[in-house]
Design an enzyme around this catalytic site. Structure first.
Site, PDB file in Angstrom:
ATOM      1  N   CYS A   1      22.497   2.464  -4.872  1.00 50.02           N
ATOM      2  CA  CYS A   1      21.590   1.615  -4.099  1.00 50.02           C
ATOM      3  C   CYS A   1      20.159   2.138  -4.062  1.00 50.02           C
ATOM      4  O   CYS A   1      19.227   1.375  -3.836  1.00 50.02           O
ATOM      5  CB  CYS A   1      22.077   1.509  -2.663  1.00 50.02           C
ATOM      6  SG  CYS A   1      23.681   0.772  -2.560  1.00 50.02           S
TER       7      CYS A   1
HETATM    8  N1  CO8 Z   1      36.385 -14.797   3.413  1.00 47.31           N
HETATM    9  C1  CO8 Z   1      36.987 -14.962   4.609  1.00 47.31           C
HETATM   10  N2  CO8 Z   1      37.294 -13.946   5.424  1.00 47.31           N
HETATM   11  C2  CO8 Z   1      36.994 -12.706   5.026  1.00 47.31           C
HETATM   12  C3  CO8 Z   1      36.378 -12.451   3.786  1.00 47.31           C
HETATM   13  C4  CO8 Z   1      36.079 -13.564   2.958  1.00 47.31           C
HETATM   14  N3  CO8 Z   1      35.496 -13.436   1.757  1.00 47.31           N
HETATM   15  N4  CO8 Z   1      36.187 -11.128   3.655  1.00 47.31           N
HETATM   16  C5  CO8 Z   1      36.668 -10.561   4.767  1.00 47.31           C
HETATM   17  N5  CO8 Z   1      37.183 -11.497   5.595  1.00 47.31           N
HETATM   18  C6  CO8 Z   1      37.824 -11.289   6.904  1.00 47.31           C
HETATM   19  C7  CO8 Z   1      38.435  -9.899   7.023  1.00 47.31           C
HETATM   20  O1  CO8 Z   1      39.733  -9.860   6.501  1.00 47.31           O
HETATM   21  C8  CO8 Z   1      38.415  -9.658   8.507  1.00 47.31           C
HETATM   22  O2  CO8 Z   1      39.495 -10.273   9.117  1.00 47.31           O
HETATM   23  P1  CO8 Z   1      40.233  -9.541  10.368  1.00 47.31           P
HETATM   24  O3  CO8 Z   1      39.156  -9.385  11.409  1.00 47.31           O
HETATM   25  O4  CO8 Z   1      41.283 -10.518  10.701  1.00 47.31           O
HETATM   26  O5  CO8 Z   1      40.704  -8.237   9.813  1.00 47.31           O
HETATM   27  C9  CO8 Z   1      37.161 -10.379   8.952  1.00 47.31           C
HETATM   28  O6  CO8 Z   1      36.871 -11.339   7.924  1.00 47.31           O
HETATM   29  C10 CO8 Z   1      36.020  -9.422   9.101  1.00 47.31           C
HETATM   30  O7  CO8 Z   1      35.992  -8.578   7.926  1.00 47.31           O
HETATM   31  P2  CO8 Z   1      35.071  -7.334   7.768  1.00 47.31           P
HETATM   32  O8  CO8 Z   1      35.253  -6.424   8.915  1.00 47.31           O
HETATM   33  O9  CO8 Z   1      35.222  -6.781   6.392  1.00 47.31           O
HETATM   34  O10 CO8 Z   1      33.717  -8.162   7.833  1.00 47.31           O
HETATM   35  P3  CO8 Z   1      32.281  -7.798   8.301  1.00 47.31           P
HETATM   36  O11 CO8 Z   1      31.888  -8.805   9.327  1.00 47.31           O
HETATM   37  O12 CO8 Z   1      32.088  -6.357   8.557  1.00 47.31           O
HETATM   38  O13 CO8 Z   1      31.476  -8.146   6.962  1.00 47.31           O
HETATM   39  C11 CO8 Z   1      30.654  -7.079   5.008  1.00 47.31           C
HETATM   40  C12 CO8 Z   1      31.854  -7.595   5.741  1.00 47.31           C
HETATM   41  C13 CO8 Z   1      29.769  -8.271   4.663  1.00 47.31           C
HETATM   42  C14 CO8 Z   1      31.107  -6.406   3.726  1.00 47.31           C
HETATM   43  C15 CO8 Z   1      29.883  -6.099   5.911  1.00 47.31           C
HETATM   44  O14 CO8 Z   1      30.740  -5.142   6.429  1.00 47.31           O
HETATM   45  C16 CO8 Z   1      28.774  -5.379   5.181  1.00 47.31           C
HETATM   46  O15 CO8 Z   1      27.922  -5.982   4.550  1.00 47.31           O
HETATM   47  N6  CO8 Z   1      28.713  -4.067   5.309  1.00 47.31           N
HETATM   48  C17 CO8 Z   1      27.680  -3.268   4.657  1.00 47.31           C
HETATM   49  C18 CO8 Z   1      27.961  -3.252   3.260  1.00 47.31           C
HETATM   50  C19 CO8 Z   1      26.958  -2.554   2.449  1.00 47.31           C
HETATM   51  O16 CO8 Z   1      25.821  -2.305   2.742  1.00 47.31           O
HETATM   52  N7  CO8 Z   1      27.407  -2.227   1.329  1.00 47.31           N
HETATM   53  C20 CO8 Z   1      26.602  -1.573   0.406  1.00 47.31           C
HETATM   54  C21 CO8 Z   1      27.032  -2.065  -0.835  1.00 47.31           C
HETATM   55  S1  CO8 Z   1      26.728  -0.884  -2.043  1.00 47.31           S
HETATM   56  C22 CO8 Z   1      25.274  -1.245  -2.756  1.00 47.31           C
HETATM   57  O17 CO8 Z   1      24.427  -1.847  -2.168  1.00 47.31           O
HETATM   58  C23 CO8 Z   1      25.114  -0.850  -4.209  1.00 47.31           C
HETATM   59  C24 CO8 Z   1      26.334  -0.210  -4.794  1.00 47.31           C
HETATM   60  C25 CO8 Z   1      26.311  -0.195  -6.268  1.00 47.31           C
HETATM   61  C26 CO8 Z   1      26.388  -1.564  -6.893  1.00 47.31           C
HETATM   62  C27 CO8 Z   1      27.765  -2.068  -7.153  1.00 47.31           C
HETATM   63  C28 CO8 Z   1      27.742  -3.307  -8.001  1.00 47.31           C
HETATM   64  C29 CO8 Z   1      29.100  -3.879  -8.346  1.00 47.31           C
END
Ligand code: CO8
Length: 372
Positions: free
Chosen positions: A155
């Site tokens: 990132c």
């Molecule tokens: N559709 C419907 N429901 C879903 C989905 C979906 N697609 N995905 C998850 N849910 C459900 C889950 O199962 C969960 O259900 P339950 O509460 O019943 O367990 C509920 O929704 C909530 O799930 P989460 O707790 O996972 O959801 P969040 O509200 O936390 O959101 C995110 C998920 C969007 C992933 C959030 O946590 C987030 O954005 N976090 C930060 C992520 C971040 O910054 N990541 C960095 C990424 S790395 C980067 O930037 C570069 C890396 C290198 C590149 C890689 C390229 C491939």
């Protein structure tokens, strides 16, 4: 010696995938999987694949669509990965091609030709091969003398690349450096994983850094200083690598693709990033109130809202902290550079801006900029 950012270029692929298209494909794949494994799911041997939702994606992330380098194959439920034919070794590689496209835009904005550039840094989350460096291929394609090298910092690859350019110029080893971030991430996305299939998009960005005296561009930003922080975490990880062949493991298994503990990342990275930015500004006797523009990493809109609230004690306006992930999704290291590229020309002389990335590693990289 004053060092400046004098050009920025953003190149995006022609293809897009909307949340609706992505979810339709994933859900069709999940239903087909569940039908095919009905018996094992019944006995508890396998777990049913949950369904995705476009509404969830937009609410949880702010993402509405993403660009993709090659759309063909990615939504095909019998494939679930883009179809990018391998190119002959005598042909420009895919990643070099998109890097060159962004580089040309940045050079044009900076008013520079290949002869003016002393070094090329290609810095991104993945390079498509280990060697020869993509940067050297780009250098050759653009006709740049001097030298080039690749670096990977997930990132924070873009900001850390700009940091290295800054230091190379400060030390006198280069007068003008081209930093390119060809984020061709779609091959690393697990399109069969509901929790991460929506997060990323492909893009390429580039910036030109040079000595202030040689800068002739219309929009020039003095780099007041750079600041970096890393803290080891496996909460965002890809185990893809050259060891798989010797490990006797599937080189394409789910852990070899992008995966994360998204909630933990959110909780741990937001305070780290806010504290980092505050400390960086304090080096210049500045506080967040003195900053006109925040070009922040674009992983998740809720993360940016929270970080700005911590910094400002209120929500930032869309003008103060522009969001580009609705259109681009998370583009690994390129997000803050896209935000900068699309939202910098309106700043006035003396205005301050912070360019900051945060994410995998963990890694945080910032530059405090001042409009010349
Ligand atoms: N559709 C419907 N429901 C879903 C989905 C979906 N697609 N995905 C998850 N849910 C459900 C889950 O199962 C969960 O259900 P339950 O509460 O019943 O367990 C509920 O929704 C909530 O799930 P989460 O707790 O996972 O959801 P969040 O509200 O936390 O959101 C995110 C998920 C969007 C992933 C959030 O946590 C987030 O954005 N976090 C930060 C992520 C971040 O910054 N990541 C960095 C990424 S790395 C980067 O930037 C570069 C890396 C290198 C590149 C890689 C390229 C491939």
């Amino acid at each position: 010696e004053q060092i400046v950012v004098s050009g920025v270029g953003v190149w995006n692929p022609e293809f897009t995938i909307t949340n609706e298209e992505l979810v339709d494909s994933y859900n069709a794949w999940a239903n087909a999987y569940n039908d095919a494994h009905e018996a094992q799911i019944e006995t508890g041997e396998l777990t049913a694949k949950p369904l995705s939702s476009a509404e969830f994606i937009e609410k949880a992330s702010g993402i509405k669509q993403r660009y993709i380098y090659q759309k063909d194959g990615a939504l095909d439920i019998d494939r679930m990965r883009p179809n990018i034919p391998e190119r002959d070794e005598s042909t420009l590689s895919d990643q070099a091609q998109i890097a060159v496209a962004a580089a040309r835009k940045a050079l044009a904005e900076a008013n520079k030709s290949a002869d003016d550039v002393d070094a090329v840094i290609v810095s991104c989350a993945y390079t498509q091969r280990a060697y020869p460096a993509i940067a050297i291929e780009v250098q050759q394609e653009l006709g740049i003398k001097g030298f080039g090298f690749d670096m990977l910092v997930a990132c924070s690859a873009a900001t850390f690349g700009m940091h290295r350019a800054y230091e190379m110029i400060a030390s006198g080893n280069a007068g003008c450096v081209l930093v390119i971030n060809p984020e061709l991430v779609s091959p690393q996305i697990n399109y069969t994983d509901r929790d991460s299939h929506f997060i990323f998009g492909d893009v390429a960005t580039a910036t030109v850094l040079e000595n202030a005296e040689s800068a002739s561009a219309e929009h020039v930003y003095e780099v007041l200083s750079t600041k970096a922080l890393t803290k080891y975490s496996s909460n965002i990880r890809s185990n893809f690598g050259y060891m798989s062949r010797a490990n006797d493991v599937d080189p394409y298994g789910p852990d070899k693709l992008f995966h994360q503990a998204g909630r933990k990342v959110f909780k741990e990275v937001c305070p780290l990033a806010a504290e980092h930015i505050e400390q960086h500004l304090a080096k210049h006797q500045l506080t967040p109130e003195n900053v006109q523009r925040w070009w922040l990493h674009q992983a998740n809109i809720n993360m940016n809202t929270l970080i700005c609230k911590r910094l400002l004690g209120r929500e930032a306006t869309a003008e103060e902290a522009p969001i580009v992930l609705d259109e681009y999704a998370n583009t690994a290291s390129a997000g803050s550079v896209i935000a900068f590229g699309l939202n910098h020309k309106d700043l006035k002389t003396g205005d301050y801006g912070v360019l900051c990335s945060f994410g995998a590693g963990y890694s945080i990289g910032s530059l405090v900029l001042k409009k010349r």
